[in-house]
Design an enzyme around this catalytic site. Structure first.
Site, PDB file in Angstrom:
ATOM      1  N   ARG A   1       6.955  -6.275   2.737  1.00 43.38           N
ATOM      2  CA  ARG A   1       5.686  -6.827   2.246  1.00 43.38           C
ATOM      3  C   ARG A   1       5.614  -6.626   0.743  1.00 43.38           C
ATOM      4  O   ARG A   1       5.702  -5.498   0.249  1.00 43.38           O
ATOM      5  CB  ARG A   1       4.498  -6.164   2.923  1.00 43.38           C
ATOM      6  CG  ARG A   1       3.170  -6.687   2.376  1.00 43.38           C
ATOM      7  CD  ARG A   1       2.004  -6.448   3.293  1.00 43.38           C
ATOM      8  NE  ARG A   1       1.495  -5.082   3.257  1.00 43.38           N
ATOM      9  CZ  ARG A   1       0.314  -4.726   3.755  1.00 43.38           C
ATOM     10  NH1 ARG A   1      -0.455  -5.633   4.331  1.00 43.38           N
ATOM     11  NH2 ARG A   1      -0.080  -3.467   3.714  1.00 43.38           N
TER      12      ARG A   1
ATOM     13  N   HIS B   1       0.801  -1.232   0.000  1.00 45.53           N
ATOM     14  CA  HIS B   1       0.000   0.000   0.000  1.00 45.53           C
ATOM     15  C   HIS B   1       0.833   1.282   0.000  1.00 45.53           C
ATOM     16  O   HIS B   1       0.279   2.364  -0.187  1.00 45.53           O
ATOM     17  CB  HIS B   1      -0.955   0.005   1.187  1.00 45.53           C
ATOM     18  CG  HIS B   1      -2.076  -0.982   1.047  1.00 45.53           C
ATOM     19  ND1 HIS B   1      -2.972  -0.960   0.003  1.00 45.53           N
ATOM     20  CD2 HIS B   1      -2.431  -2.052   1.807  1.00 45.53           C
ATOM     21  CE1 HIS B   1      -3.839  -1.952   0.132  1.00 45.53           C
ATOM     22  NE2 HIS B   1      -3.532  -2.638   1.214  1.00 45.53           N
TER      23      HIS B   1
ATOM     24  N   ASP C   1      16.420 -11.134  -4.642  1.00 45.38           N
ATOM     25  CA  ASP C   1      17.705 -10.781  -5.264  1.00 45.38           C
ATOM     26  C   ASP C   1      18.279  -9.469  -4.715  1.00 45.38           C
ATOM     27  O   ASP C   1      19.498  -9.327  -4.585  1.00 45.38           O
ATOM     28  CB  ASP C   1      17.560 -10.685  -6.796  1.00 45.38           C
ATOM     29  CG  ASP C   1      17.643 -12.050  -7.475  1.00 45.38           C
ATOM     30  OD1 ASP C   1      17.947 -13.044  -6.786  1.00 45.38           O
ATOM     31  OD2 ASP C   1      17.393 -12.117  -8.697  1.00 45.38           O
TER      32      ASP C   1
ATOM     33  N   ASP D   1      -8.223  -5.695   6.533  1.00 46.84           N
ATOM     34  CA  ASP D   1      -8.814  -6.486   5.446  1.00 46.84           C
ATOM     35  C   ASP D   1      -9.734  -7.577   5.980  1.00 46.84           C
ATOM     36  O   ASP D   1     -10.782  -7.857   5.388  1.00 46.84           O
ATOM     37  CB  ASP D   1      -7.709  -7.100   4.578  1.00 46.84           C
ATOM     38  CG  ASP D   1      -7.197  -6.106   3.553  1.00 46.84           C
ATOM     39  OD1 ASP D   1      -8.017  -5.542   2.820  1.00 46.84           O
ATOM     40  OD2 ASP D   1      -5.983  -5.872   3.512  1.00 46.84           O
TER      41      ASP D   1
ATOM     42  N   GLU E   1      -6.104 -12.680   5.997  1.00 42.86           N
ATOM     43  CA  GLU E   1      -6.917 -11.461   6.117  1.00 42.86           C
ATOM     44  C   GLU E   1      -8.235 -11.591   5.366  1.00 42.86           C
ATOM     45  O   GLU E   1      -8.737 -10.629   4.805  1.00 42.86           O
ATOM     46  CB  GLU E   1      -6.123 -10.231   5.668  1.00 42.86           C
ATOM     47  CG  GLU E   1      -5.294 -10.405   4.419  1.00 42.86           C
ATOM     48  CD  GLU E   1      -4.382  -9.218   4.142  1.00 42.86           C
ATOM     49  OE1 GLU E   1      -4.446  -8.212   4.858  1.00 42.86           O
ATOM     50  OE2 GLU E   1      -3.603  -9.295   3.173  1.00 42.86           O
TER      51      GLU E   1
END
Ligand SMILES: O=C(O)C(=O)C[C@H](O)[C@@H](O)CO
Length: 268
Positions: A73, A48, A87, A178, A152
């Protein structure tokens, strides 16, 4: 050089609450400021917050000298995105909206090299191997990688035990905003049926011997979830903390009380 040790993964196996903070500005400078404040871990939000793989890389580099462990996240569980994040040196990865054990197992495979998984080899091109300075990275990388899946939704709650049981899932993180929204409570996680869903998820995850985490900026919520078994709790969001501090400061100088709606939020 040695493969960097994942202190957050190791700490999950210990005891006591690990206090975290959500980092949402998407800049290395703000992340570094937050990293100096003593939290055990910080969530660099690629879902977000306005982040990209390069901006997350810059934040990982900025916070590397500090003891605050970065958790990144991803915006979603795509294997190519996961490969790019690993990576650039992400060691603890959180993936939102995991609803089944099959989805969780697919994420584990995305984080492992063949034959255990499907991760492509970046070799000397990538920061994860410290450009090949880390010996035997391909065989040892998984030991320091930590996968946190987010539950969620109603379906996720129903499948919590099966999701947590997947080998390679290190922890489960509950998303109260959520989850409550998926239960038709528009971000209000204090509704009794949402609290029951949170409690049952924590129980199911702990029963599988995995760590459970949650976002809970309110002190009472955070303490209750820790008592129910949560090991890692995000207790603040940097953007909200800045806004609240700015509102309080202005009200203090104007000699005014805070207008309730100025600080209220349907989520956090
Ligand atoms: O559902 C949640 O709660 C989360 O996953 C955290 C939110 O995305 C976070 O941005 C706070 O609103």
């Amino acid at each position: 050089m040695q493969l960097p040790f994942n202190h957050f993964k190791a700490a999950l196996a210990g005891s006591g609450t690990l206090y975290g903070i959500w980092a949402g500005f998407g800049t290395a400078y703000a992340a570094e400021v937050v990293a100096t404040t003593g939290y055990d871990w910080m969530l660099l939000d690629g879902e977000h917050a306005p982040n990209s793989v390069p901006s997350l890389l810059a934040q990982l580099q900025a916070v590397a000298p500090y003891s605050c462990a970065p958790v990144v996240r991803a915006s979603h569980g795509d294997a190519t995105l996961i490969k790019q994040l690993l990576d650039v040196g992400v060691q603890t990865l959180m993936v939102p909206m995991v609803e089944t054990a099959e989805q969780a197992a697919t994420l584990v495979r995305a984080m492992r090299y063949p034959p255990a998984g499907i991760r492509g080899v970046g070799g000397g091109l990538v920061r994860a191997t410290r450009w090949d300075a880390v010996p035997d990275y391909i065989r040892t990388a998984h030991e320091q990688l930590c996968l946190i899946v987010q539950i969620e939704s109603r379906q996720g709650v129903e499948n919590a035990a099966a999701i947590a049981a997947v080998e390679g899932v290190d922890a489960v993180f509950i998303g109260p905003a959520d989850l409550s929204t998926s239960m038709d409570h528009a971000g209000d996680a204090r509704q009794p049926d949402v609290q029951e869903a949170i409690a049952s998820t924590i129980r199911d995850v702990c029963d599988q011997g995995k760590a459970c985490g949650i976002l809970a900026p309110d002190v009472g919520d955070a303490q209750r979830y820790a008592q129910w078994g949560c090991r890692f709790v995000a207790v603040g969001i940097d953007i909200s903390l800045l806004r609240q501090a700015a509102l309080h400061n202005l009200a203090r100088h104007r000699g005014e009380g805070l207008v309730a709606s100025a600080t209220a939020s349907s989520t956090y």
